[in-house]
Design a protein around this motif. Structure first.
Motif, PDB file in Angstrom:
ATOM      1  N   ALA A 126      91.094 -14.839  41.520  1.00  0.00           N
ATOM      2  CA  ALA A 126      90.959 -13.386  41.855  1.00  0.00           C
ATOM      3  C   ALA A 126      89.482 -12.920  42.337  1.00  0.00           C
ATOM      4  N   HIS A 127      88.653 -13.387  41.559  1.00  0.00           N
ATOM      5  CA  HIS A 127      87.330 -12.987  41.713  1.00  0.00           C
ATOM      6  C   HIS A 127      86.628 -13.563  43.086  1.00  0.00           C
ATOM      7  N   GLN A 128      86.928 -14.732  43.477  1.00  0.00           N
ATOM      8  CA  GLN A 128      86.659 -15.515  44.513  1.00  0.00           C
ATOM      9  C   GLN A 128      87.254 -14.784  45.647  1.00  0.00           C
ATOM     10  N   LEU A 129      88.642 -14.495  45.500  1.00  0.00           N
ATOM     11  CA  LEU A 129      89.425 -13.645  46.580  1.00  0.00           C
ATOM     12  C   LEU A 129      88.579 -12.324  46.779  1.00  0.00           C
ATOM     13  N   LEU A 130      88.321 -11.514  45.775  1.00  0.00           N
ATOM     14  CA  LEU A 130      88.042 -10.474  45.792  1.00  0.00           C
ATOM     15  C   LEU A 130      86.702 -10.335  46.572  1.00  0.00           C
ATOM     16  N   GLU A 131      85.878 -11.282  46.303  1.00  0.00           N
ATOM     17  CA  GLU A 131      84.371 -11.514  46.938  1.00  0.00           C
ATOM     18  C   GLU A 131      84.523 -11.454  48.425  1.00  0.00           C
ATOM     19  N   ILE A 132      85.568 -12.292  48.834  1.00  0.00           N
ATOM     20  CA  ILE A 132      85.754 -12.744  50.186  1.00  0.00           C
ATOM     21  C   ILE A 132      86.265 -11.418  51.048  1.00  0.00           C
ATOM     22  N   LEU A 133      87.283 -10.862  50.320  1.00  0.00           N
ATOM     23  CA  LEU A 133      87.876  -9.529  50.966  1.00  0.00           C
ATOM     24  C   LEU A 133      86.638  -8.519  51.303  1.00  0.00           C
ATOM     25  N   LYS A 134      85.583  -8.519  50.164  1.00  0.00           N
ATOM     26  CA  LYS A 134      84.676  -7.565  50.555  1.00  0.00           C
ATOM     27  C   LYS A 134      83.723  -7.948  51.417  1.00  0.00           C
ATOM     28  N   LYS A 135      83.279  -9.179  51.388  1.00  0.00           N
ATOM     29  CA  LYS A 135      82.271  -9.866  52.328  1.00  0.00           C
ATOM     30  C   LYS A 135      82.730  -9.736  53.857  1.00  0.00           C
ATOM     31  N   GLU A 136      83.990 -10.383  54.027  1.00  0.00           N
ATOM     32  CA  GLU A 136      84.571 -10.761  55.303  1.00  0.00           C
ATOM     33  C   GLU A 136      85.284  -9.339  56.107  1.00  0.00           C
ATOM     34  N   HIS A 137      85.854  -8.472  55.246  1.00  0.00           N
ATOM     35  CA  HIS A 137      86.447  -7.394  55.591  1.00  0.00           C
ATOM     36  C   HIS A 137      86.014  -5.991  55.196  1.00  0.00           C
ATOM     37  N   SER A 138      85.082  -5.966  54.415  1.00  0.00           N
ATOM     38  CA  SER A 138      84.688  -4.770  53.765  1.00  0.00           C
ATOM     39  C   SER A 138      85.735  -4.015  53.239  1.00  0.00           C
ATOM     40  N   PHE A 139      86.774  -4.631  52.460  1.00  0.00           N
ATOM     41  CA  PHE A 139      87.804  -4.284  51.820  1.00  0.00           C
ATOM     42  C   PHE A 139      87.576  -4.504  50.376  1.00  0.00           C
ATOM     43  N   VAL A 140      88.140  -3.443  49.599  1.00  0.00           N
ATOM     44  CA  VAL A 140      88.263  -3.411  48.209  1.00  0.00           C
ATOM     45  C   VAL A 140      89.374  -2.726  47.890  1.00  0.00           C
ATOM     46  N   PRO A 141      90.493  -3.396  47.328  1.00  0.00           N
ATOM     47  CA  PRO A 141      91.619  -2.788  47.052  1.00  0.00           C
ATOM     48  C   PRO A 141      91.733  -2.249  45.830  1.00  0.00           C
ATOM     49  N   ASP A 142      92.639  -0.979  45.264  1.00  0.00           N
ATOM     50  CA  ASP A 142      92.702  -0.436  44.213  1.00  0.00           C
ATOM     51  C   ASP A 142      92.975  -1.522  43.000  1.00  0.00           C
ATOM     52  N   THR A 143      93.809  -2.331  43.157  1.00  0.00           N
ATOM     53  CA  THR A 143      93.921  -3.437  42.260  1.00  0.00           C
ATOM     54  C   THR A 143      94.313  -4.791  43.085  1.00  0.00           C
ATOM     55  N   LEU A 144      93.817  -5.579  42.196  1.00  0.00           N
ATOM     56  CA  LEU A 144      94.194  -6.985  42.967  1.00  0.00           C
ATOM     57  C   LEU A 144      94.769  -7.919  41.692  1.00  0.00           C
ATOM     58  N   ALA A 145      96.223  -8.394  41.847  1.00  0.00           N
ATOM     59  CA  ALA A 145      96.734  -9.355  40.746  1.00  0.00           C
ATOM     60  C   ALA A 145      97.050 -10.625  41.666  1.00  0.00           C
ATOM     61  N   LEU A 146      96.627 -11.505  40.730  1.00  0.00           N
ATOM     62  CA  LEU A 146      96.801 -13.007  41.331  1.00  0.00           C
ATOM     63  C   LEU A 146      97.461 -13.709  40.045  1.00  0.00           C
ATOM     64  N   GLU A 147      98.621 -14.494  40.342  1.00  0.00           N
ATOM     65  CA  GLU A 147      99.269 -15.027  39.579  1.00  0.00           C
ATOM     66  C   GLU A 147      99.021 -16.542  39.763  1.00  0.00           C
ATOM     67  N   VAL A 148      99.100 -17.408  38.692  1.00  0.00           N
ATOM     68  CA  VAL A 148      99.062 -18.788  39.032  1.00  0.00           C
ATOM     69  C   VAL A 148     100.367 -19.404  38.278  1.00  0.00           C
ATOM     70  N   GLU A 149     101.174 -19.979  38.794  1.00  0.00           N
ATOM     71  CA  GLU A 149     102.097 -20.673  37.916  1.00  0.00           C
ATOM     72  C   GLU A 149     101.998 -22.119  37.731  1.00  0.00           C
TER      73      GLU A 149
END
Length: 162
Positions: A126-149
């Motif tokens: 989740a933290h890796q994905l959040l950094e990518i979203l910020k850096k590459e898309h200038s996007f920060v969601p209100d929430t980010l939920a990541l599930e690992v099954e």
């Protein structure tokens, strides 16, 4: 009140087959084993000028790159206080009490987590994905939920909140 929207991606190709073992009960260490993990992600927030929250294709592609990095690797908890990790040029040596494992360096993914539990894997991704979203898309969601099954019907979800 502001409207809020949610998007979710879960695909059969957002998977990674990896080896690991965890410590538990303060001193125990389970046997080396592996799982066919599957990841999914959910974002919440407001719609943009295009009337969507975030591009599904970009989200799937980013999550695929992250899961591919873990695929066919031995996941090692680099911050464990119970598992000593010695990284050599060609080998990774792991020790827990009187047990020792040795793996080729190229087969290991040393992760900045305390234990390779599904919960901490979800947080790490989740933290890796959040950094990518910020850096590459200038996007920060209100929430980010990541599930690992880690197996059918057995999963952990980490939720980051702005």
């Amino acid at each position: 009140m502001t409207d809020s929207y949610t998007i979710r991606v879960t695909k059969d190709y957002l998977v990674f087959c990896s080896g690991h073992f965890i410590t538990y009960d303060g001193q125990n260490c389970e046997r080396l084993h592996g799982h066919n993990y599957r990841a999914s992600c959910e974002l919440t927030g407001q719609l943009d000028a295009n009337h969507y929250l975030f591009d599904f294709i970009a989200l799937k592609n980013h999550l695929k790159k992250l899961t591919d990095q873990l695929d066919h690797r031995m996941m090692v908890p680099g911050l464990s206080s119970l598992i000593q990790c010695e990284i050599q040029d060609r080998q990774v040596l792991l020790r827990h009490r009187d047990r020792m494992w040795s793996f080729p360096r190229e087969d290991c993914m040393i992760l900045p987590i305390e234990n390779t539990t599904a919960e901490l894997l979800a947080k790490h991704l989740a933290h890796q994905l959040l950094e990518i979203l910020k850096k590459e898309h200038s996007f920060v969601p209100d929430t980010l939920a990541l599930e690992v099954e880690e197996s059918f019907g057995q999963s952990a979800t980490y939720t980051w909140v702005r």
